[in-house]
Design an enzyme around this catalytic site. Structure first.
Site, mmCIF file in Angstrom:
data_model
loop_
_atom_site.group_PDB
_atom_site.id
_atom_site.type_symbol
_atom_site.label_atom_id
_atom_site.label_comp_id
_atom_site.label_asym_id
_atom_site.label_seq_id
_atom_site.Cartn_x
_atom_site.Cartn_y
_atom_site.Cartn_z
ATOM 1 N N GLU A 65 13.968 -7.168 3.726
ATOM 2 C CA GLU A 65 13.211 -6.793 2.538
ATOM 3 C C GLU A 65 12.989 -8.021 1.675
ATOM 4 O O GLU A 65 13.784 -8.963 1.677
ATOM 5 C CB GLU A 65 13.963 -5.732 1.731
ATOM 6 C CG GLU A 65 14.103 -4.391 2.429
ATOM 7 C CD GLU A 65 12.812 -3.597 2.418
ATOM 8 O OE1 GLU A 65 11.918 -3.920 1.619
ATOM 9 O OE2 GLU A 65 12.699 -2.655 3.225
ATOM 10 N N VAL B 298 -0.772 13.227 4.506
ATOM 11 C CA VAL B 298 0.340 12.469 5.061
ATOM 12 C C VAL B 298 0.190 12.377 6.566
ATOM 13 O O VAL B 298 -0.102 13.373 7.232
ATOM 14 C CB VAL B 298 1.693 13.132 4.709
ATOM 15 C CG1 VAL B 298 2.841 12.352 5.346
ATOM 16 C CG2 VAL B 298 1.867 13.198 3.189
ATOM 17 N N ASN C 60 4.156 -4.684 -0.691
ATOM 18 C CA ASN C 60 4.770 -4.228 -1.945
ATOM 19 C C ASN C 60 5.375 -5.374 -2.746
ATOM 20 O O ASN C 60 5.863 -5.174 -3.857
ATOM 21 C CB ASN C 60 5.816 -3.144 -1.680
ATOM 22 C CG ASN C 60 6.961 -3.638 -0.806
ATOM 23 O OD1 ASN C 60 7.110 -4.832 -0.547
ATOM 24 N ND2 ASN C 60 7.787 -2.718 -0.333
ATOM 25 N N GLU D 23 4.895 -5.239 9.144
ATOM 26 C CA GLU D 23 4.260 -4.642 10.323
ATOM 27 C C GLU D 23 2.932 -3.972 10.002
ATOM 28 O O GLU D 23 2.095 -3.777 10.887
ATOM 29 C CB GLU D 23 5.211 -3.633 10.981
ATOM 30 C CG GLU D 23 5.339 -2.282 10.315
ATOM 31 C CD GLU D 23 6.063 -2.318 8.974
ATOM 32 O OE1 GLU D 23 5.875 -1.372 8.174
ATOM 33 O OE2 GLU D 23 6.822 -3.279 8.734
#
Length: 396
Positions: A155, A251, A276, A285
């Site tokens: 992350e 979704v 983000n 990815e």
């Protein structure tokens, strides 16, 4: 007079004294906890550089802290044991128990084993500390001199900023992240040139004629450090953007991402591969997987896309002065097949796109001469936070 009044006031209101006592006790507890943690880390570091050595040992071995010392011995042929100390998140396992993570064709070195059993700490060659699940109070109480303690994060810093890093000086030997200056580089994907192509320009033209919508975006993280949602919102004022996922109108079913992308490729010209976090080398990815489908990825991030992707395979939002300018260009590309097809010429050359994390580099590193080098990161917080050079989009 004032002093007596204060004493009288405290006696009249014992709750104040209780609150004061609790505050002092809490501060003392936190100070003690931090001291114990720092002392523990320092002593564990001693196994590498000679600190915290018993006074009975008048000749402690001293190793360099900011330089490397190479052994004359060659790498061992034995299987290397990797202990994952702090767990990964649920979902597809990046590292699997045993040798399954390395026993496949893409790994040049397969002699590695992964374990989650902490009882095997002292026999482990590497100990991986996953930053997102690491706790200051959960650090091993011992280590061996040959072990590599590995800082591990996939992350970006805005989502893996661990305050304990300030106390983890001289604790980690290696880094394993997506960043290209890591000791072990684990990218989210890669483009491998094969010089073999089954690309058909006629099929691309038919696909282009079939499309009727501008851009699609699958996203479930709605409030991000990069402010991508604000950029996408402004972009939607100038062109149609269909949003799917937790932040959208529909979704995609679980584990059906590629099926959804295949469906989208028949309708949309572009896919918004917005990150983000805007940090150096952070390309996930969402970009690589789009390259396997008939849409042009529009990227929004801090990575150097030109160094990891085929030339002419994407459109970078950062190259435009505003979302409006980007929208104008996207309309131009969508309405002109010759211009649209320019973004697929790389497929004629022939590339294989991988969009999965691959741990092979870890095993290769453990069997390299680098394993025999003694190295320590003095200030991990500086390396991870400051040197990632993260930013965010600010509307113009």
């Amino acid at each position: 007079m004032t002093k007596n009044h204060m004493i009288f006031h405290i006696r009249r209101h014992p709750g104040y004294f209780l609150a004061f006592s609790i505050t002092v006790t809490a501060c003392y507890f936190l100070f003690t906890l931090n001291y114990i943690f720092v002392r523990t880390v320092t002593c564990l570091r001693g196994l590498q550089i000679g600190a915290c050595v018993s006074r009975r040992d008048s000749h402690p071995e001293e190793w360099p802290t900011n330089s490397s010392l190479q052994s004359d011995e060659g790498p061992s042929n034995e299987t290397k044991l990797v202990l994952l100390w702090s767990p990964l998140f649920s979902g597809p396992e990046f590292l699997q128990i045993g040798n399954r993570s390395f026993d496949h064709a893409s790994c040049a070195e397969k002699r590695c084993e992964v374990t989650f059993e902490r009882s095997r700490l002292m026999e482990s060659d590497a100990v991986l500390f996953h930053l997102r699940t690491l706790s200051m109070t959960d650090i091993p109480s011992s280590r061996t001199a040959h072990q590599k303690w590995v800082f591990f994060s996939l992350e970006a810093p805005p989502y893996s900023h661990f305050h304990g890093l300030a106390f983890m000086r001289d604790m980690f030997n290696w880094t394993m992240t997506y960043r290209r200056d890591s000791d072990i580089v684990i990218p989210y994907g890669k483009a491998v040139r094969t010089n073999k192509s089954a690309f058909n320009t006629n099929k691309l033209h038919s696909l282009w004629k079939e499309k009727s919508k501008m851009a699609v975006w699958m996203v479930s993280h709605c409030d991000t450090d990069s402010k991508r949602e604000e950029y996408a919102e402004e972009l939607s004022h100038h062109m149609d953007v269909a949003t799917y996922g937790g932040c959208g109108v529909a979704v995609c079913p679980f584990n059906k991402t590629n099926d959804c992308l295949k469906k989208f490729s028949k309708q949309f010209f572009f896919y918004l591969a917005f990150e983000n976090a805007i940090c150096d080398d952070y390309i996930t990815e969402k970009f690589y997987r789009t390259l396997n489908h008939g849409m042009i990825p529009v990227v929004f991030g801090g990575g150097d896309y030109s160094s990891v992707a085929p030339i002419g395979s994407y459109i970078n939002a950062m190259d435009f002065s505003s979302p409006k300018e980007l929208a104008n260009y996207l309309y131009k590309v969508a309405s002109n097949f010759s211009l649209f097809s320019e973004y697929f010429k790389w497929k004629i050359v022939g590339y294989e796109i991988e969009d999965l994390l691959n741990p092979c580099a870890l095993c290769e590193k453990l069997h390299s001469k680098a394993f025999l080098l003694h190295s320590v990161y003095h200030d991990m917080q500086k390396w991870w936070i400051k040197n990632s050079f993260c930013g965010k989009w600010v509307g113009r």
